[in-house]
Each structure stands twice: as C-alpha cells, then as structure tokens.
Design an enzyme around this catalytic site. Sequence first.
Site, short mmCIF file in Angstrom:
data_model
loop_
_atom_site.label_atom_id
_atom_site.label_comp_id
_atom_site.label_asym_id
_atom_site.label_seq_id
_atom_site.Cartn_x
_atom_site.Cartn_y
_atom_site.Cartn_z
N GLY A 12 0.83 -1.21 0.00
CA GLY A 12 0.00 0.00 0.00
C GLY A 12 0.86 1.25 0.00
N GLY A 14 1.84 3.14 -2.28
CA GLY A 14 1.62 4.12 -3.34
C GLY A 14 0.83 5.33 -2.89
CG ASP A 62 -5.06 -8.13 -5.32
OD1 ASP A 62 -4.93 -8.03 -4.09
OD2 ASP A 62 -6.14 -8.36 -5.88
CB VAL A 63 -1.51 -7.32 -0.70
CG1 VAL A 63 -0.47 -6.25 -0.91
CG2 VAL A 63 -2.87 -6.73 -0.31
CB SER A 141 -9.31 0.71 12.11
OG SER A 141 -10.20 1.80 12.35
CE1 TYR A 154 -10.43 -0.47 6.56
CE2 TYR A 154 -11.52 0.52 8.45
CZ TYR A 154 -10.42 0.41 7.63
OH TYR A 154 -9.31 1.18 7.87
CB ALA A 157 -11.23 -6.92 7.66
CE LYS A 158 -7.93 -1.92 8.32
NZ LYS A 158 -6.66 -2.24 7.64
#
Length: 253
Positions: A12, A14, A62-63, A141, A154, A157-158
């Site tokens: 990430g 970029g 793509d990770v 997060s 999200y 996932a965090k």
Amino acid sequence: MRLKEQVAIVTGGGSGIGQASALRFAREGARVAIVDSELAAAEGTAARIRAEGGDALAFGADVGMPGTADANAAAVLAHWGRIDVLMCAAGFSCGGTVLTTAPDDWDAVFRTNVGGTWLWARAVVPAMQRQGGGSIITFASQLALAGGRGNSAYIAAKGAIMSLTRTMALDFAADGIRVNAIAPGAIDTPMLARGFGRQADPDAAREASRQRHALGRFGRAEDIAASALHLASDASAFTTGTTMVVDGGWLAA
Ligand SMILES: NC(=O)c1ccc[n+]([C@@H]2O[C@H](COP(=O)([O-])OP(=O)(O)OC[C@H]3O[C@@H](n4cnc5c(N)ncnc54)[C@H](O)[C@@H]3O)[C@@H](O)[C@H]2O)c1
C-alpha cells in the site's frame, strides 16, 4: 539514522500512510520495496525516494493474490539479500451494514486487509527467521476497538488483523521477530475522503469525525509514519504482540 542498512517492504506504499512511511523509512537509511495494486503509484513513491538519494523498488501487485507475495519477496531478497521490516498498509473499505454488504465486497475486504497481511507475513517470515529477527507492522483501526456504524466488513477485518498480529507475535517471538499493529484514528488520506464520500452529507460527517478527535484535527499520514518508524526500529525492541493506538484521543472521547 534509525534503519541504516535495513530492507523494508511497504504494501500500500503508493498512497497515504504507506507512502509517508516508505518515505520516512528511506530517510532513516532503509532500502524500501513498495508494493501497490497501482503500479504507477508504487513507482511514484519509489521515484520520490530515489530523488532524495535513497534506494527503492516498486512492484505492482494485489496483496490478496496467493503467489505474488512469495514472488515479490523473492525478488527483494535477490536484489538486497535481506528483509528486516514488513509493513502491511494495503487496505480498503467498502462501507455497508451486514444487510447492505454484497458477499463479493465482503470477500474482497477480507482478502485485501486480512489475506494481504497473512500472505505477506508468510512470504517474509522465513527470511527473517534465517536472519535472526525482523519487525512486522500490521494495520488495524480504532474502529476495531470501539465499533462503528455502516462499515461491517472493514471493522471485522481490522479486528481479525489485531488477533492475527497477536498470534504471529507468539508464533515467531523465539525467532526474534516482533509483530505489532497500529490502530490509527481518522487520517487525512484518499481512503478517508472516499469514506466520507459514501455518507449522505459528506461535509457534516467529516466535521463530526474531526470533532471526535480530542486534538481537534485529523491525523496526518506522517503522524502514523512516525509511529511505524518506532515499531520498525530497535526503539521498540521490547514491544511485540500489541496494538499501538494513534488516534488523537478519539477513543478517549
Ligand atoms: N486513513 C484512515 O483514516 C485510516 C484509519 C485507520 C486505518 N487505516 C488503515 O491504514 C492503511 C492505509 O490506509 P490509507 O488511509 O493510507 O489508504 P489509501 O487508500 O490512501 O492507500 C492505500 C493503498 O493501498 C493500495 N491497495 C488497496 N488495495 C490493494 C491491494 N489489494 N493490493 C495492493 N495494494 C492495494 C491502494 O492502491 C493505495 O495506494 C489501511 O490498511 C487502512 O485500512 C486508515
């Protein structure tokens, strides 16, 4: 220089937090490999590092795709011979409650955030074991600690990343590998702007979020880069298996 002679990989890298951290690591002496699904963005960060006199590689990947992490980590080892720091900042959010999140979006959020952390850790740990140590930094997060509305995939996932971080820290502590998560508050990056853009009143949502931070402002990507540098370097030699909250007082409010 706090990362002299070291090799860091930043997924990430970029944009946003990953980019600021890649630049900061390079200024501290690290050679940095930047991985991003947007190759041009990865190359842009690498070009900025080289313009400052540093050494950088860029990978478009793509990770969450099995196989690419192994291939890219092998390329980093072939080029620089070691991997000291892995920072997994690639991530994205689709928004939505469990009712409004489509199964494909749920899978994509987990594949990128959790899968991208797992696959990249899996790719670099053998090299770190051979070297006798390393530092892995993952991205959670503040919402995974507090909860939040309309962002179920999200936030779940965090939370998974925080659990994965603890278990990796235990599994590889004897190898000298430290694994820690950063839980940022709202950081002023393109991701944050996209999140507000999904709200009915983006300006009102932005202002309410800003006010929730005790310090009265959003974080800057450089604020998180400073914490990432701490976790990457020997300054945090006795820190592993934990989540560093960097939220401007959001959780305290
Ligand atoms: N900005 C915030 O407020 C905030 C808050 C808490 C946590 N975070 C976390 O911090 C990390 C960095 O976020 P940011 O704000 O810098 O976001 P950003 O959108 O500015 O940058 C994320 C980068 O990841 C890349 N990326 C996305 N999916 C990818 C994939 N599958 N493979 C490879 N690259 C991919 C994007 O192209 C982008 O360059 C993320 O994990 C995010 O969840 C951000």
